[in-house]
Design a protein around this motif. Structure first.
Motif, short mmCIF file in Angstrom:
data_model
loop_
_atom_site.label_atom_id
_atom_site.label_comp_id
_atom_site.label_asym_id
_atom_site.label_seq_id
_atom_site.Cartn_x
_atom_site.Cartn_y
_atom_site.Cartn_z
N ASP A 127 0.85 -1.19 0.00
CA ASP A 127 0.00 0.00 0.00
C ASP A 127 0.88 1.24 0.00
O ASP A 127 1.86 1.32 0.75
CB ASP A 127 -0.89 0.02 1.24
N VAL A 128 0.50 2.24 -0.82
CA VAL A 128 1.31 3.46 -0.89
C VAL A 128 0.41 4.68 -0.94
O VAL A 128 -0.73 4.63 -1.41
CB VAL A 128 2.22 3.46 -2.14
N ALA A 129 0.94 5.79 -0.42
CA ALA A 129 0.38 7.13 -0.61
C ALA A 129 -1.03 7.30 -0.08
O ALA A 129 -1.76 8.18 -0.55
CB ALA A 129 0.43 7.52 -2.09
N PHE A 130 -1.44 6.50 0.92
CA PHE A 130 -2.77 6.65 1.50
C PHE A 130 -2.89 8.03 2.15
O PHE A 130 -2.04 8.45 2.90
CB PHE A 130 -3.02 5.55 2.54
N ARG A 131 -3.94 8.76 1.78
CA ARG A 131 -4.26 10.11 2.27
C ARG A 131 -3.31 11.18 1.75
O ARG A 131 -3.42 12.35 2.15
CB ARG A 131 -4.30 10.15 3.81
N ILE A 132 -2.42 10.83 0.83
CA ILE A 132 -1.58 11.86 0.22
C ILE A 132 -1.66 11.84 -1.31
O ILE A 132 -1.06 12.68 -1.96
CB ILE A 132 -0.11 11.76 0.66
N ALA A 133 -2.39 10.87 -1.88
CA ALA A 133 -2.53 10.81 -3.34
C ALA A 133 -3.80 10.08 -3.71
O ALA A 133 -4.34 9.28 -2.94
CB ALA A 133 -1.33 10.12 -3.98
N ALA A 134 -4.28 10.37 -4.91
CA ALA A 134 -5.39 9.63 -5.51
C ALA A 134 -4.98 9.30 -6.94
O ALA A 134 -4.52 10.18 -7.68
CB ALA A 134 -6.67 10.46 -5.51
N VAL A 135 -5.13 8.04 -7.32
CA VAL A 135 -4.76 7.59 -8.67
C VAL A 135 -6.00 7.00 -9.32
O VAL A 135 -6.60 6.05 -8.80
CB VAL A 135 -3.64 6.54 -8.63
N PHE A 136 -6.41 7.56 -10.45
CA PHE A 136 -7.58 7.07 -11.16
C PHE A 136 -7.16 6.33 -12.42
O PHE A 136 -6.50 6.89 -13.30
CB PHE A 136 -8.52 8.22 -11.53
N HIS A 137 -7.55 5.06 -12.50
CA HIS A 137 -7.27 4.28 -13.69
C HIS A 137 -8.28 4.62 -14.79
O HIS A 137 -9.49 4.73 -14.53
CB HIS A 137 -7.38 2.79 -13.40
N SER A 138 -7.82 4.75 -16.00
CA SER A 138 -8.66 4.89 -17.18
C SER A 138 -8.84 3.51 -17.81
O SER A 138 -8.09 2.58 -17.53
CB SER A 138 -7.99 5.84 -18.18
N TYR A 139 -9.86 3.39 -18.66
CA TYR A 139 -10.00 2.14 -19.41
C TYR A 139 -9.07 2.14 -20.62
O TYR A 139 -8.96 1.14 -21.34
CB TYR A 139 -11.44 1.94 -19.88
N GLN A 140 -8.36 3.24 -20.84
CA GLN A 140 -7.49 3.36 -22.00
C GLN A 140 -6.11 2.76 -21.72
O GLN A 140 -5.55 2.92 -20.63
CB GLN A 140 -7.33 4.83 -22.39
N VAL A 141 -5.57 2.11 -22.70
CA VAL A 141 -4.25 1.50 -22.61
C VAL A 141 -3.31 2.18 -23.59
O VAL A 141 -3.68 2.45 -24.73
CB VAL A 141 -4.33 -0.01 -22.91
N ASN A 142 -2.11 2.48 -23.13
CA ASN A 142 -1.09 3.02 -24.02
C ASN A 142 -0.66 1.92 -24.97
O ASN A 142 -0.10 0.91 -24.53
CB ASN A 142 0.10 3.53 -23.21
N PRO A 143 -0.90 2.07 -26.27
CA PRO A 143 -0.61 0.97 -27.21
C PRO A 143 0.88 0.63 -27.31
O PRO A 143 1.23 -0.51 -27.64
CB PRO A 143 -1.14 1.50 -28.54
N SER A 144 1.72 1.59 -26.98
CA SER A 144 3.16 1.32 -27.10
C SER A 144 3.71 0.56 -25.90
O SER A 144 4.65 -0.23 -26.04
CB SER A 144 3.93 2.62 -27.29
N SER A 145 3.12 0.78 -24.72
CA SER A 145 3.66 0.14 -23.51
C SER A 145 2.73 -0.92 -22.94
O SER A 145 3.18 -1.78 -22.16
CB SER A 145 3.91 1.20 -22.43
#
Length: 317
Positions: free
Chosen positions: A264-282
């Motif tokens: 677990d990382v960055a609880f209460r200091i960050a929010a990370v939202f995943h998109s349904y989009q994928v980077n085609p190169s990586s």
């Protein structure tokens, strides 16, 4: 920054004492004190008075009578044709016994009826909805909380509450998985759940029916690139000090993330939202990150093994 306008769904709350009203008011209009739970009616003595909206539809509808004056008053109170009646008013009618068939005959659309119902995920969690209008983009809707479900909306269970080794194994087998923020079940209600990228990329949808995970541009269109516009106000879900003002209305909590090794990382200091989009190169997930101590929202790629939040949107709700 694009100009944006946010508006919440209409609700009716205030009350007032019955009173005679005079002047230019007509039957069906709101009284002059703007009591949102009252409407002007014709009293038995011929004078105008007010009546509680709840009592107007107290009797359930049945096939032996027409929809009648109660619905006429509701329509007039709304000052709009049936097709523009707000969800809160339709919900009041449905709760008072009027069927969907009644409402359809009255001219209410299927979409309006759908909007009057709770937005519910596969676990039965109920979400509030925010309407967003963005110039040059148009109108869309967003859930006001992070996703909390442990199931896809077809009922399929998502693996979850895994130990660190289980999180690593889920990534190795490309298995969709969820986790509690800071590995604590009590955090679910405030912060939602954290999901690996396979929840978004394996052909299923965890958002409620009719909703999809937001992509990066959706979030930026709501809150621009200013981090404090995203962050919830105060220190209930963010560490002190927090300059968040929630201008976007998204009320984003600092749910943190799950590293690819399960930590677990960055609880209460960050929010990370995943998109349904994928980077085609990586092959990585295109994600949006809001930090407590940063003025600017960043958008970068995260490995599919990384755990982040999901926020759901709809253009047709």
């Amino acid at each position: 920054m694009k100009t944006l306008f946010l508006s919440a769904l209409i609700s009716f709350s205030a009350t007032a004492q019955d009173m005679d009203v005079v002047g230019s008011l007509k039957v069906g209009q709101m009284p002059i004190d703007n009591a949102a739970n009252k409407v002007v009616v014709q009293k038995a003595d011929g004078k105008l008075g007010t009546r509680d909206l709840n009592s107007l539809a107290a009797a359930p509808a049945d096939t032996s009578r027409s929809l009648g004056s109660d619905l006429d008053i509701f329509k007039t109170f709304c000052s709009c044709p049936p097709e523009n009646m707000p969800p809160s008013m339709i919900r009041k009618l449905r709760e008072s016994g009027y069927s969907e068939e009644d409402l359809s005959l009255m001219g209410v659309s299927e979409q309006q009826i759908r909007r009057s119902k709770p937005v519910v995920d596969g676990d039965g969690n109920v979400y509030e909805v925010m309407k967003v209008v963005v110039q040059e983009v148009g109108t869309f809707y967003v859930l006001k909380e992070n996703l909390k479900t442990t199931k896809f909306n077809d009922g399929t269970v998502i693996a979850g509450n895994l130990p660190a080794s289980g999180w690593v194994n889920a990534a190795a087998t490309q298995t969709p998985a969820w986790a509690y923020p800071e590995n604590n079940a009590v955090n679910k209600d405030k912060y939602g759940l954290l999901y690996n990228g396979y929840v978004l990329t394996e052909g299923k949808n965890a958002c409620p029916l009719g909703w999809t995970p937001a992509n990066n541009s959706d979030l930026m269109n709501i809150g621009s690139s200013t981090a404090e516009y995203f962050r919830a106000v105060g220190t209930d879900t963010w560490d002190f000090p927090n300059s968040g003002n929630n201008f976007s209305g998204l009320n984003v909590p600092g749910a943190g993330g799950i590293e690819i090794d399960g930590d677990d990382v960055a609880f209460r200091i960050a929010a990370v939202f995943h998109s349904y989009q994928v980077n085609p190169s990586s092959g990585d997930i295109m994600s949006t990150t809001v930090l407590k101590d940063s003025e600017t929202v960043t958008q970068n790629d995260k490995p599919k093994a990384y755990g982040g939040s999901i926020r759901c949107v709809s253009i047709s709700w």
